[in-house]
Design a protein around this motif. Structure first.
Motif, PDB file in Angstrom:
ATOM      1  N   ALA A  56      54.760   8.371  38.463  1.00  0.00           N
ATOM      2  CA  ALA A  56      54.716   6.942  38.174  1.00  0.00           C
ATOM      3  C   ALA A  56      53.804   6.192  38.807  1.00  0.00           C
ATOM      4  CB  ALA A  56      56.253   6.336  38.249  1.00  0.00           C
ATOM      5  N   PRO A  57      52.807   5.553  38.186  1.00  0.00           N
ATOM      6  CA  PRO A  57      51.846   4.697  38.852  1.00  0.00           C
ATOM      7  C   PRO A  57      52.664   3.360  39.614  1.00  0.00           C
ATOM      8  CG  PRO A  57      51.797   4.367  36.459  1.00  0.00           C
ATOM      9  CD  PRO A  57      52.988   5.360  36.640  1.00  0.00           C
ATOM     10  N   VAL A  58      51.588   2.812  40.558  1.00  0.00           N
ATOM     11  CA  VAL A  58      52.373   1.739  41.181  1.00  0.00           C
ATOM     12  C   VAL A  58      51.293   0.640  40.834  1.00  0.00           C
ATOM     13  CG1 VAL A  58      52.300   0.803  43.587  1.00  0.00           C
ATOM     14  CG2 VAL A  58      53.065   3.090  43.063  1.00  0.00           C
ATOM     15  N   ARG A  65      44.212 -10.573  40.539  1.00  0.00           N
ATOM     16  CA  ARG A  65      43.763  -9.372  40.427  1.00  0.00           C
ATOM     17  C   ARG A  65      44.970  -8.408  39.946  1.00  0.00           C
ATOM     18  NH1 ARG A  65      41.803  -5.456  45.171  1.00  0.00           N
ATOM     19  NH2 ARG A  65      43.805  -5.610  45.869  1.00  0.00           N
ATOM     20  N   CYS A  66      44.806  -7.500  39.290  1.00  0.00           N
ATOM     21  CA  CYS A  66      45.785  -6.391  38.888  1.00  0.00           C
ATOM     22  C   CYS A  66      45.394  -4.871  39.100  1.00  0.00           C
ATOM     23  CB  CYS A  66      46.361  -6.610  37.572  1.00  0.00           C
ATOM     24  SG  CYS A  66      47.830  -5.345  37.138  1.00  0.00           S
ATOM     25  N   LEU A  67      45.786  -4.113  39.860  1.00  0.00           N
ATOM     26  CA  LEU A  67      45.237  -2.844  39.868  1.00  0.00           C
ATOM     27  C   LEU A  67      46.345  -1.803  39.846  1.00  0.00           C
ATOM     28  CD1 LEU A  67      42.859  -1.230  40.853  1.00  0.00           C
ATOM     29  CD2 LEU A  67      43.687  -1.518  43.319  1.00  0.00           C
ATOM     30  N   VAL A  68      46.108  -0.890  39.257  1.00  0.00           N
ATOM     31  CA  VAL A  68      47.326   0.412  39.073  1.00  0.00           C
ATOM     32  C   VAL A  68      46.652   1.625  39.747  1.00  0.00           C
ATOM     33  CG1 VAL A  68      48.462   1.922  37.429  1.00  0.00           C
ATOM     34  CG2 VAL A  68      47.981  -0.475  36.808  1.00  0.00           C
ATOM     35  N   VAL A  69      47.563   2.068  40.648  1.00  0.00           N
ATOM     36  CA  VAL A  69      47.025   3.417  41.634  1.00  0.00           C
ATOM     37  C   VAL A  69      48.067   4.489  41.558  1.00  0.00           C
ATOM     38  CG1 VAL A  69      45.702   1.821  42.981  1.00  0.00           C
ATOM     39  CG2 VAL A  69      47.999   2.033  43.724  1.00  0.00           C
ATOM     40  N   ARG A  70      47.763   5.530  42.049  1.00  0.00           N
ATOM     41  CA  ARG A  70      48.698   6.473  42.313  1.00  0.00           C
ATOM     42  C   ARG A  70      49.773   6.363  43.091  1.00  0.00           C
ATOM     43  NH1 ARG A  70      46.830  12.124  45.144  1.00  0.00           N
ATOM     44  NH2 ARG A  70      49.171  13.273  44.808  1.00  0.00           N
ATOM     45  N   ARG A  71      50.884   6.817  43.047  1.00  0.00           N
ATOM     46  CA  ARG A  71      51.939   6.802  43.935  1.00  0.00           C
ATOM     47  C   ARG A  71      51.934   7.914  45.170  1.00  0.00           C
ATOM     48  NH1 ARG A  71      57.014   4.493  43.600  1.00  0.00           N
ATOM     49  NH2 ARG A  71      56.445   3.878  41.364  1.00  0.00           N
TER      50      ARG A  71
END
Length: 146
Positions: A56-58, A65-71
């Motif tokens: 599930a991404p974080v 700013r909106c950033l989707v990263v690895r959990r």
């Protein structure tokens, strides 16, 4: 129905039979799933499983700013097992392979593409466990052909 699991088996045996029917699973992957995530598997809790496994991404938001990263806060043994499950499934299953190739063509990294494939495999596994049915590869490709 040929895809149903026999009622005489215990719940854990049914779960193992269903998980064994999925593409890419082996003894070590199933053993890791049952050992590290037995509570969410027993509850058929897809969202808890994906968070625990790290697929599930974080989303990090701050003002503009909106950033989707690895959990990274996950069970490493479970994340490793899902990585190998997705890797083998994308090598041996046509549907998983198509999804992996499409993600790579869109510019996603190898790890990101495998995490997405693993996320889909977890969703399918939870649905199959909830319905107590075995995986049928022909069922996955039938809607795509229509």
């Amino acid at each position: 129905m040929p895809g149903r699991v026999r009622r005489g088996q215990g719940a854990e045996q049914c779960d193992v039979t269903i998980l064994r029917s999925m593409p890419g699973t082996g003894r070590i992957v199933i053993a890791t799933l049952l050992a590290e995530a037995w509570q969410p598997l027993h509850r058929r809790d897809y969202h808890a499983l994906r968070s625990l496994a790290g697929v599930a991404p974080v989303t990090l938001r701050s003002g503009k700013r909106c950033l989707v990263v690895r959990r990274y806060a996950c069970n490493r043994r479970l994340a490793n097992a899902l990585y190998h499950w997705a890797r083998v499934a994308s090598q041996r299953d046509a549907s998983c392979r198509r999804r992996y190739v499409a993600l790579r063509q869109r510019g996603h990294s190898h790890g990101r593409a495998l995490r997405t494939v693993a996320d889909r495999l977890l969703a399918v596994a939870c649905t199959l466990l909830h319905r107590q049915t075995l995986f049928e590869p022909s069922h996955a490709s039938a809607p795509a052909a229509a």
